[in-house]
Motif scaffolding. Structure first.
Motif, PDB file in Angstrom:
ATOM      1  N   HIS A   1      45.665  43.114  35.924  1.00 14.35           N
ATOM      2  CA  HIS A   1      44.630  42.900  37.319  1.00 14.35           C
ATOM      3  C   HIS A   1      43.858  43.520  37.076  1.00 14.35           C
ATOM      4  O   HIS A   1      42.498  44.075  37.984  1.00 14.35           O
ATOM      5  N   CYS A   2      44.114  45.069  37.757  1.00 16.01           N
ATOM      6  CA  CYS A   2      43.831  46.071  38.152  1.00 16.01           C
ATOM      7  C   CYS A   2      42.957  46.791  36.770  1.00 16.01           C
ATOM      8  O   CYS A   2      41.764  47.478  37.074  1.00 16.01           O
ATOM      9  N   GLU A   3      43.476  46.604  36.065  1.00 18.59           N
ATOM     10  CA  GLU A   3      42.720  46.993  34.517  1.00 18.59           C
ATOM     11  C   GLU A   3      41.594  46.107  34.331  1.00 18.59           C
ATOM     12  O   GLU A   3      40.076  47.183  34.412  1.00 18.59           O
ATOM     13  N   GLN A   4      41.225  45.082  34.598  1.00 24.37           N
ATOM     14  CA  GLN A   4      40.359  44.340  34.790  1.00 24.37           C
ATOM     15  C   GLN A   4      38.921  44.706  36.108  1.00 24.37           C
ATOM     16  O   GLN A   4      38.049  45.127  35.614  1.00 24.37           O
ATOM     17  N   LYS A   5      39.792  45.103  36.743  1.00 30.09           N
ATOM     18  CA  LYS A   5      38.631  45.062  38.111  1.00 30.09           C
ATOM     19  C   LYS A   5      37.828  46.167  37.983  1.00 30.09           C
ATOM     20  O   LYS A   5      37.149  46.697  37.656  1.00 30.09           O
ATOM     21  N   LEU A   6      39.023  47.241  37.364  1.00 26.53           N
ATOM     22  CA  LEU A   6      38.065  48.844  36.879  1.00 26.53           C
ATOM     23  C   LEU A   6      36.828  48.546  35.857  1.00 26.53           C
ATOM     24  O   LEU A   6      36.238  49.063  36.042  1.00 26.53           O
ATOM     25  N   LYS A   7      37.832  47.296  34.817  1.00 30.59           N
ATOM     26  CA  LYS A   7      36.202  47.617  33.406  1.00 30.59           C
ATOM     27  C   LYS A   7      34.727  46.622  34.561  1.00 30.59           C
ATOM     28  O   LYS A   7      34.177  47.269  33.937  1.00 30.59           O
ATOM     29  N   SER A   8      35.324  45.821  35.433  1.00 32.81           N
ATOM     30  CA  SER A   8      34.482  44.893  35.394  1.00 32.81           C
ATOM     31  C   SER A   8      33.656  46.094  37.271  1.00 32.81           C
ATOM     32  O   SER A   8      32.009  45.873  36.242  1.00 32.81           O
TER      33      SER A   8
END
Length: 85
Positions: free
Chosen positions: A54-61
């Motif tokens: 989830h954190c990786e997806q948020k950072l990518k976004s």
């Protein structure tokens, strides 16, 4: 026995980056202490993996949004690669 569900009050997909990171850090601390039985450790590890994703997806976004801001009116040639690490 640890109540693993005590940390899972909010569904991960509804968590902010900061909330997810705080919970992930707490999970890492508990696992590093090594005082949790095997089943609870596995459940915490699974939750931690989901939080990490989830954190990786948020950072990518966020990275994508920042690249669009940097790009502005200059078009694709004006994009500067983001480095968040």
């Amino acid at each position: 026995m640890l109540d693993v569900n005590a940390t899972a009050e909010l569904p991960i997909d509804q968590m902010s980056f900061e909330s997810a990171m705080r919970e992930l850090e707490g999970i890492v601390t508990k696992l590093e202490q090594g005082e949790i039985d095997l089943e609870d450790s596995i459940a915490l590890y699974e939750r931690g993996q989901a939080l990490k994703a989830h954190c990786e997806q948020k950072l990518k976004s966020a990275e994508s949004r920042l690249e669009k801001i940097v790009q502005g009116g200059r078009g694709p040639e004006g994009v500067e690669p983001m480095s968040l690490g």
